[in-house]
Design a protein around this motif. Structure first.
Motif, PDB file in Angstrom:
ATOM      1  N   PHE A  85      69.774 -27.427   3.400  1.00 43.17           N
ATOM      2  CA  PHE A  85      67.956 -27.059   3.123  1.00 43.17           C
ATOM      3  C   PHE A  85      67.721 -28.697   4.120  1.00 43.17           C
ATOM      4  O   PHE A  85      68.005 -29.378   4.509  1.00 43.17           O
ATOM      5  CB  PHE A  85      67.967 -28.385   1.668  1.00 43.17           C
ATOM      6  CG  PHE A  85      68.028 -26.734   0.469  1.00 43.17           C
ATOM      7  CD1 PHE A  85      67.155 -26.659  -0.217  1.00 43.17           C
ATOM      8  CD2 PHE A  85      69.873 -26.647   0.255  1.00 43.17           C
ATOM      9  CE1 PHE A  85      67.339 -25.609  -1.350  1.00 43.17           C
ATOM     10  CE2 PHE A  85      69.682 -25.188  -0.768  1.00 43.17           C
ATOM     11  CZ  PHE A  85      68.885 -25.153  -1.588  1.00 43.17           C
ATOM     12  N   VAL A  86      66.320 -28.516   4.343  1.00 45.70           N
ATOM     13  CA  VAL A  86      65.492 -29.324   4.808  1.00 45.70           C
ATOM     14  C   VAL A  86      64.548 -29.839   4.111  1.00 45.70           C
ATOM     15  O   VAL A  86      63.399 -28.487   4.160  1.00 45.70           O
ATOM     16  CB  VAL A  86      64.968 -28.087   6.241  1.00 45.70           C
ATOM     17  CG1 VAL A  86      64.027 -28.929   7.475  1.00 45.70           C
ATOM     18  CG2 VAL A  86      66.666 -27.972   7.013  1.00 45.70           C
ATOM     19  N   VAL A  87      63.761 -30.757   4.189  1.00 46.34           N
ATOM     20  CA  VAL A  87      62.847 -31.246   4.028  1.00 46.34           C
ATOM     21  C   VAL A  87      61.047 -30.662   5.120  1.00 46.34           C
ATOM     22  O   VAL A  87      62.013 -31.632   6.414  1.00 46.34           O
ATOM     23  CB  VAL A  87      62.144 -32.603   3.464  1.00 46.34           C
ATOM     24  CG1 VAL A  87      61.382 -33.701   3.528  1.00 46.34           C
ATOM     25  CG2 VAL A  87      63.478 -32.924   2.637  1.00 46.34           C
ATOM     26  N   THR A  88      60.374 -29.927   4.976  1.00 47.06           N
ATOM     27  CA  THR A  88      59.174 -29.572   5.426  1.00 47.06           C
ATOM     28  C   THR A  88      58.418 -29.721   5.538  1.00 47.06           C
ATOM     29  O   THR A  88      57.621 -30.095   6.277  1.00 47.06           O
ATOM     30  CB  THR A  88      59.072 -27.605   4.981  1.00 47.06           C
ATOM     31  OG1 THR A  88      59.169 -27.583   4.153  1.00 47.06           O
ATOM     32  CG2 THR A  88      60.711 -27.487   5.710  1.00 47.06           C
ATOM     33  N   TYR A  89      57.644 -30.919   4.527  1.00 44.02           N
ATOM     34  CA  TYR A  89      56.573 -31.231   4.429  1.00 44.02           C
ATOM     35  C   TYR A  89      56.576 -33.182   3.745  1.00 44.02           C
ATOM     36  O   TYR A  89      57.343 -32.712   2.729  1.00 44.02           O
ATOM     37  CB  TYR A  89      55.724 -30.491   3.715  1.00 44.02           C
ATOM     38  CG  TYR A  89      54.624 -31.712   3.591  1.00 44.02           C
ATOM     39  CD1 TYR A  89      53.202 -31.734   4.157  1.00 44.02           C
ATOM     40  CD2 TYR A  89      53.697 -31.430   2.592  1.00 44.02           C
ATOM     41  CE1 TYR A  89      52.498 -32.660   4.165  1.00 44.02           C
ATOM     42  CE2 TYR A  89      52.922 -32.513   2.428  1.00 44.02           C
ATOM     43  CZ  TYR A  89      51.725 -32.592   2.975  1.00 44.02           C
ATOM     44  OH  TYR A  89      50.476 -32.935   3.179  1.00 44.02           O
ATOM     45  N   ASP A  90      56.644 -34.095   3.828  1.00 42.85           N
ATOM     46  CA  ASP A  90      56.282 -35.058   3.347  1.00 42.85           C
ATOM     47  C   ASP A  90      55.005 -35.853   4.067  1.00 42.85           C
ATOM     48  O   ASP A  90      54.630 -36.240   5.611  1.00 42.85           O
ATOM     49  CB  ASP A  90      56.961 -35.980   4.261  1.00 42.85           C
ATOM     50  CG  ASP A  90      57.185 -37.147   4.043  1.00 42.85           C
ATOM     51  OD1 ASP A  90      56.331 -37.767   3.311  1.00 42.85           O
ATOM     52  OD2 ASP A  90      57.710 -38.213   4.104  1.00 42.85           O
ATOM     53  N   PRO A  91      54.126 -35.714   2.862  1.00 41.88           N
ATOM     54  CA  PRO A  91      52.316 -37.007   3.818  1.00 41.88           C
ATOM     55  C   PRO A  91      52.224 -37.484   3.843  1.00 41.88           C
ATOM     56  O   PRO A  91      51.558 -38.135   4.650  1.00 41.88           O
ATOM     57  CB  PRO A  91      51.930 -36.007   2.121  1.00 41.88           C
ATOM     58  CG  PRO A  91      52.412 -35.982   1.204  1.00 41.88           C
ATOM     59  CD  PRO A  91      53.850 -35.631   1.842  1.00 41.88           C
ATOM     60  N   TRP A  92      53.273 -38.550   3.614  1.00 43.64           N
ATOM     61  CA  TRP A  92      53.649 -39.504   3.777  1.00 43.64           C
ATOM     62  C   TRP A  92      54.315 -40.077   5.392  1.00 43.64           C
ATOM     63  O   TRP A  92      53.879 -41.221   6.324  1.00 43.64           O
ATOM     64  CB  TRP A  92      54.224 -40.894   3.255  1.00 43.64           C
ATOM     65  CG  TRP A  92      53.749 -40.755   2.066  1.00 43.64           C
ATOM     66  CD1 TRP A  92      53.754 -40.393   0.898  1.00 43.64           C
ATOM     67  CD2 TRP A  92      52.371 -41.280   1.371  1.00 43.64           C
ATOM     68  NE1 TRP A  92      52.515 -40.663  -0.302  1.00 43.64           N
ATOM     69  CE2 TRP A  92      52.414 -41.431   0.080  1.00 43.64           C
ATOM     70  CE3 TRP A  92      51.907 -43.091   2.431  1.00 43.64           C
ATOM     71  CZ2 TRP A  92      51.243 -42.474  -0.261  1.00 43.64           C
ATOM     72  CZ3 TRP A  92      51.211 -43.557   1.958  1.00 43.64           C
ATOM     73  CH2 TRP A  92      50.479 -43.155   0.688  1.00 43.64           C
TER      74      TRP A  92
END
Length: 101
Positions: A85-92
Protein backbone atom coordinates in the motif's frame (compact mmCIF):
# COMPACT_ATOMS: atom_id res chain seq x y z
CA UNK A 1 6.97 -37.25 8.51
CA UNK A 2 6.41 -34.59 11.12
CA UNK A 3 8.41 -31.97 9.21
CA UNK A 4 6.39 -32.62 6.04
CA UNK A 5 3.14 -31.90 7.90
CA UNK A 6 4.64 -28.74 9.40
CA UNK A 7 5.80 -27.56 5.96
CA UNK A 8 2.33 -28.17 4.51
CA UNK A 9 0.75 -26.16 7.32
CA UNK A 10 3.07 -23.22 6.64
CA UNK A 11 2.43 -23.47 2.91
CA UNK A 12 -1.33 -23.52 3.48
CA UNK A 13 -1.06 -20.52 5.82
CA UNK A 14 0.99 -18.61 3.23
CA UNK A 15 -1.55 -19.37 0.48
CA UNK A 16 -4.43 -18.24 2.70
CA UNK A 17 -2.65 -14.97 3.56
CA UNK A 18 -1.89 -14.26 -0.10
CA UNK A 19 -5.51 -14.90 -1.09
CA UNK A 20 -6.85 -12.82 1.79
CA UNK A 21 -5.05 -9.71 0.57
CA UNK A 22 -7.60 -9.53 -2.25
CA UNK A 23 -10.60 -9.40 0.12
CA UNK A 24 -12.08 -6.00 1.04
CA UNK A 25 -11.77 -6.66 4.77
CA UNK A 26 -8.05 -7.35 4.53
CA UNK A 27 -7.47 -4.40 2.17
CA UNK A 28 -9.27 -2.13 4.63
CA UNK A 29 -7.09 -3.35 7.51
CA UNK A 30 -3.90 -3.01 5.44
CA UNK A 31 -4.78 0.54 4.38
CA UNK A 32 -5.49 1.52 7.99
CA UNK A 33 -2.20 -0.06 9.11
CA UNK A 34 -0.27 1.74 6.35
CA UNK A 35 -1.81 5.09 7.34
CA UNK A 36 -1.04 4.53 11.01
CA UNK A 37 2.60 3.63 10.35
CA UNK A 38 2.96 6.59 7.97
CA UNK A 39 1.56 9.05 10.52
CA UNK A 40 3.71 7.69 13.35
CA UNK A 41 6.90 7.91 11.30
CA UNK A 42 6.19 11.15 9.46
CA UNK A 43 4.47 13.15 12.21
CA UNK A 44 5.70 11.66 15.48
CA UNK A 45 6.06 15.14 16.98
CA UNK A 46 2.36 15.99 16.48
CA UNK A 47 -0.80 14.57 17.98
CA UNK A 48 -3.25 13.38 15.32
CA UNK A 49 -6.46 11.57 16.22
CA UNK A 50 -7.87 9.00 13.79
CA UNK A 51 -11.42 9.92 12.72
CA UNK A 52 -12.55 7.75 9.80
CA UNK A 53 -11.59 5.86 6.67
CA UNK A 54 -13.60 5.80 3.44
CA UNK A 55 -12.93 4.00 0.16
CA UNK A 56 -13.39 6.51 -2.66
CA UNK A 57 -14.57 4.46 -5.63
CA UNK A 58 -14.05 7.39 -8.00
CA UNK A 59 -10.30 7.42 -7.27
CA UNK A 60 -9.92 3.79 -6.19
CA UNK A 61 -8.18 4.95 -3.01
CA UNK A 62 -8.78 5.00 0.71
CA UNK A 63 -9.14 8.44 2.28
CA UNK A 64 -8.05 8.31 5.92
CA UNK A 65 -9.00 11.34 8.01
CA UNK A 66 -7.22 12.53 11.15
CA UNK A 67 -7.89 15.52 13.37
CA UNK A 68 -5.23 17.78 14.87
CA UNK A 69 -5.16 19.42 18.32
CA UNK A 70 -7.15 22.42 17.00
CA UNK A 71 -9.98 20.27 15.63
CA UNK A 72 -8.97 20.70 11.99
CA UNK A 73 -9.45 17.65 9.76
CA UNK A 74 -6.57 16.33 7.68
CA UNK A 75 -6.86 13.49 5.13
CA UNK A 76 -4.27 11.35 3.44
CA UNK A 77 -4.84 9.08 0.47
CA UNK A 78 -3.71 5.44 0.44
CA UNK A 79 -3.75 3.41 -2.78
CA UNK A 80 -3.37 -0.21 -3.73
CA UNK A 81 -5.36 -3.26 -4.66
CA UNK A 82 -2.75 -5.52 -3.08
CA UNK A 83 0.48 -5.21 -1.14
CA UNK A 84 2.31 -2.85 -0.93
CA UNK A 85 0.00 0.00 0.00
CA UNK A 86 1.29 3.49 -0.82
CA UNK A 87 0.41 6.93 0.57
CA UNK A 88 -0.32 8.89 -2.61
CA UNK A 89 -1.42 12.21 -1.13
CA UNK A 90 -0.41 14.05 2.00
CA UNK A 91 -1.47 17.74 2.07
CA UNK A 92 1.28 18.60 4.59
CA UNK A 93 4.01 17.07 2.39
CA UNK A 94 3.61 19.18 -0.74
CA UNK A 95 6.26 21.38 -2.40
CA UNK A 96 6.17 25.05 -1.53
CA UNK A 97 4.61 27.25 -4.19
CA UNK A 98 6.82 30.03 -5.47
CA UNK A 99 5.40 33.50 -5.28
CA UNK A 100 5.27 35.27 -8.64
CA UNK A 101 5.87 39.02 -8.56
Amino acid sequence: MRSIIAKRKYLLLAVILVLMQFTPIMQHAEARFTATVYMVIKYSDKHWEYKRMVFETHFGEYMITYQDENGKDFSISVWSKQLPFVVTYDPWDQPMKEEVE
